[in-house]
Design a protein around this motif. Structure first.
Motif, PDB file in Angstrom:
ATOM      1  N   ARG A   1      37.338  35.902  34.779  1.00  0.00           N
ATOM      2  CA  ARG A   1      38.012  37.178  35.035  1.00  0.00           C
ATOM      3  C   ARG A   1      37.459  38.233  34.093  1.00  0.00           C
ATOM      4  O   ARG A   1      37.356  38.009  32.894  1.00  0.00           O
TER       5      ARG A   1
ATOM      6  N   ARG B   1      40.115  44.697  37.881  1.00  0.00           N
ATOM      7  CA  ARG B   1      40.192  43.237  37.742  1.00  0.00           C
ATOM      8  C   ARG B   1      39.185  42.603  38.697  1.00  0.00           C
ATOM      9  O   ARG B   1      39.172  42.921  39.892  1.00  0.00           O
TER      10      ARG B   1
ATOM     11  N   VAL C   1      38.313  42.247  33.006  1.00  0.00           N
ATOM     12  CA  VAL C   1      39.315  43.305  33.119  1.00  0.00           C
ATOM     13  C   VAL C   1      38.800  44.534  32.381  1.00  0.00           C
ATOM     14  O   VAL C   1      38.459  44.452  31.202  1.00  0.00           O
TER      15      VAL C   1
END
Length: 156
Positions: A119, A104, A121
């Motif tokens: 973000r 992450r 991931v």
């Protein structure tokens, strides 16, 4: 400590990539654009860095992109920079680490002049596959809109 040199070693090699991205970001859009591409990635400097070179066959026009990743050996935190051929700018780095087999990474950025959180991931990592997704948050991380998913399938 998880999140250390060699974390991106799984990506070394050649990949077929299926892209799924929202047509528009943070507008309430629910129309997804899907296309394919390729990726070649390799570790650098004994695993403390990683680079990937992508060809994206986007219906709006094919282009090349690259990611450069660097691990801070003191903290185990990775910084990831993304650049693609549609711009002369280098995106601000997302920073983070792998924990429990999931990476992450976060950054502050702007979209249409408004501050957002970004973000990345990395998940579903195996010898023959991996998954990456990008999400934006306009409200400091209270809510997230996933706007791009890449499904990697190893070819070599």
């Amino acid at each position: 400590m998880e999140g250390f040199m060699g974390d991106f070693g799984f990506q070394t090699g050649e990949w077929r990539v299926h892209h799924r991205k929202l047509a528009e970001r943070l507008t309430g859009c629910s129309d997804w654009v899907e296309f394919n591409g390729t990726c070649r990635a390799s570790e650098l400097t004994a695993g403390e860095a990683n680079v990937e070179d992508q060809l994206l066959d986007d219906p709006a026009g094919a282009y090349r992109a690259a990611a450069f990743r660097r691990c801070d050996p003191q903290t185990g935190e990775w910084a990831i920079w993304w650049h693609d051929g549609r711009s002369t700018l280098l995106d601000p780095p997302v920073k983070g680490r792998f924990e429990g087999g999931v990476g992450r990474f976060y950054a502050h950025d702007t979209l249409r002049g408004q501050p957002i959180l970004v973000r990345f991931v990395w998940s579903d990592i195996g010898p023959e596959r991996a998954r990456w997704e990008q999400a934006f948050s306009p409200d400091g991380g209270a809510t997230w809109e996933v706007n791009w998913i890449m499904s990697f399938e190893r070819t070599a």
